[in-house]
Design an enzyme around this catalytic site. Structure first.
Site, PDB file in Angstrom:
ATOM      1  N   ASP A  70      45.686  37.012  28.073  1.00 38.87           N
ATOM      2  CA  ASP A  70      45.288  38.088  27.158  1.00 38.87           C
ATOM      3  C   ASP A  70      45.661  39.456  27.751  1.00 38.87           C
ATOM      4  O   ASP A  70      45.483  40.487  27.100  1.00 38.87           O
ATOM      5  CB  ASP A  70      43.807  38.007  26.770  1.00 38.87           C
ATOM      6  CG  ASP A  70      42.869  38.194  27.946  1.00 38.87           C
ATOM      7  OD1 ASP A  70      43.335  38.304  29.092  1.00 38.87           O
ATOM      8  OD2 ASP A  70      41.632  38.238  27.698  1.00 38.87           O
ATOM      9  N   ASP A 109      45.381  31.801  26.730  1.00 43.42           N
ATOM     10  CA  ASP A 109      44.109  32.450  27.051  1.00 43.42           C
ATOM     11  C   ASP A 109      43.285  32.592  25.781  1.00 43.42           C
ATOM     12  O   ASP A 109      43.804  33.060  24.755  1.00 43.42           O
ATOM     13  CB  ASP A 109      44.423  33.870  27.564  1.00 43.42           C
ATOM     14  CG  ASP A 109      43.577  34.266  28.748  1.00 43.42           C
ATOM     15  OD1 ASP A 109      42.658  33.509  29.103  1.00 43.42           O
ATOM     16  OD2 ASP A 109      43.864  35.331  29.321  1.00 43.42           O
ATOM     17  N   LYS A 139      42.686  28.726  28.627  1.00 44.36           N
ATOM     18  CA  LYS A 139      41.953  29.337  29.733  1.00 44.36           C
ATOM     19  C   LYS A 139      40.738  30.056  29.170  1.00 44.36           C
ATOM     20  O   LYS A 139      40.826  30.696  28.118  1.00 44.36           O
ATOM     21  CB  LYS A 139      42.839  30.324  30.502  1.00 44.36           C
ATOM     22  CG  LYS A 139      42.096  30.985  31.661  1.00 44.36           C
ATOM     23  CD  LYS A 139      43.032  31.709  32.607  1.00 44.36           C
ATOM     24  CE  LYS A 139      43.459  33.084  32.125  1.00 44.36           C
ATOM     25  NZ  LYS A 139      42.346  34.028  31.868  1.00 44.36           N
ATOM     26  N   GLU A 141      37.485  32.587  30.355  1.00 40.94           N
ATOM     27  CA  GLU A 141      36.871  33.415  31.396  1.00 40.94           C
ATOM     28  C   GLU A 141      35.375  33.103  31.505  1.00 40.94           C
ATOM     29  O   GLU A 141      34.699  32.917  30.495  1.00 40.94           O
ATOM     30  CB  GLU A 141      37.046  34.902  31.060  1.00 40.94           C
ATOM     31  CG  GLU A 141      38.479  35.379  31.203  1.00 40.94           C
ATOM     32  CD  GLU A 141      38.620  36.890  31.088  1.00 40.94           C
ATOM     33  OE1 GLU A 141      37.598  37.610  31.102  1.00 40.94           O
ATOM     34  OE2 GLU A 141      39.768  37.365  30.986  1.00 40.94           O
ATOM     35  N   GLU A 208      40.120  35.438  40.501  1.00 43.06           N
ATOM     36  CA  GLU A 208      40.755  36.771  40.440  1.00 43.06           C
ATOM     37  C   GLU A 208      39.980  37.815  41.236  1.00 43.06           C
ATOM     38  O   GLU A 208      38.758  37.950  41.098  1.00 43.06           O
ATOM     39  CB  GLU A 208      40.876  37.226  38.970  1.00 43.06           C
ATOM     40  CG  GLU A 208      41.490  38.622  38.846  1.00 43.06           C
ATOM     41  CD  GLU A 208      41.992  38.961  37.449  1.00 43.06           C
ATOM     42  OE1 GLU A 208      41.999  38.083  36.578  1.00 43.06           O
ATOM     43  OE2 GLU A 208      42.379  40.126  37.262  1.00 43.06           O
TER      44      GLU A 208
END
Ligand code: KIV
Length: 306
Positions: A70, A109, A139, A141, A208
């Protein structure tokens, strides 16, 4: 509908990615003599791509995973952050990338808002990436709080890549883009997040912007591969935003985003040279022009004269 190419012929699949996990302390103790040692395991190479040509180049260069991140919103669409990006925008770009990727595993994402409410809607949105855009995984988050959703997606046959640490969709809660896990409490929370993502069934996890030592600890504890970005070299793989590493992003780039090319400058120089050539009448040349046959030219001249 676009679909992924068949496995085989070097196509990278979820089991291939899982097999690239460096051995953990536990698995080392119980491993038989024929398993690959850590030094033989090739690190997993991941990059983002957002359109057909970059997807082709990245895939042909041999990366293992192409992520339609994203980050698309910021580096390719000019949004200030990733939050405004919509499902439709992500689907549109994932389809384009699908057309360019043959060997790498393609992960999409899930954008902000597409998985934060009703879980059934979140599963439906993830299914759209697979069915309508040819993604081979999504993916998500978030750590502990995404456990239930990750398990539901896995149940729906959708491979999930987790993402912990600095999750840009949480920028308001974090108070900006900051390195995560620097205090003992924050580090412990990140370890819990990593374990939760693994327990829920994710096939890998992006880590990250966390201190190297913590990422190394997470990597050694998990049985699934860790993919680092600003998380040091001990992770099982690395990912960067393509536009950052080729010098095509506008504005600030983080210190971990090593630059391998300066495509932005190459574009500026090329466009400047083109504009100069047009202004000076050097472009196009006669060789770059099409020509009439002498016969047609003669007849045309005759028409003009009469
Ligand atoms: O959106 C993105 O590109 C990402 C990667 C940097 C991991 O989330």
């Amino acid at each position: 509908m676009s679909t992924a190419f068949d496995a085989g012929n070097g196509k990278i699949t979820v089991p291939d990615i899982a097999s690239r996990k460096s051995s953990t302390p536990n698995s080392r103790a119980s491993s038989s003599g024929n398993s690959q040692s850590n030094s033989e395991k090739r690190k997993i190479v991941c990059l983002t791509a957002y359109d057909y040509p970059t997807a082709r180049f990245v895939d042909e260069a041999g990366v293992d995973i192409v992520l339609v991140g994203d980050s698309l919103g910021m580096v390719a669409l000019g949004y200030e952050n990733t939050l405004p990006l919509t499902m439709e925008e992500m689907l549109h770009h994932t389809r384009a990338v699908r057309r360019g990727v043959r060997k790498a595993m393609l992960v999409a994402d899930m954008p902000y808002g597409s998985f934060h409410g009703d879980k059934r809607e979140a599963v439906r949105n993830a299914v759209r990436f697979v069915k309508e855009a040819g993604a081979e995984g999504v993916k998500i988050e978030g750590g502990e709080r995404r456990m239930e959703l990750i398990a539901q997606l896995v149940e729906a046959e959708i491979p999930v890549m987790g993402h912990i640490g600095l999750t840009p969709q949480s920028m308001h809660a974090f108070g900006g883009f900051r390195v995560q896990g620097k205090s003992v409490e924050a580090a412990e929370q990140l370890l819990r997040d990593a374990r939760a993502v693994e327990a829920a069934g994710a096939f890998s996890v992006v880590v990250e912007s966390v201190p190297r030592e913590l990422a190394a600890r997470i990597t050694s504890e998990l049985r699934i591969p860790t993919i680092g970005i600003g998380a040091g070299p001990e992770c099982d793989g690395q990912i960067l935003v393509l536009h950052d590493m080729i010098g095509l992003s506008v504005g600030h780039t983080p210190k971990f985003a090593r630059r391998y090319a300066n495509v932005g400058e190459a574009i500026r120089n090329a466009v400047g040279a083109y504009a100069d050539d047009v202004h000076e009448g050097r472009f196009p040349s006669d060789e770059e022009s099409y020509h009439l046959s002498s016969e047609v030219r003669e007849r045309l001249l005759a028409v003009r004269r009469s």
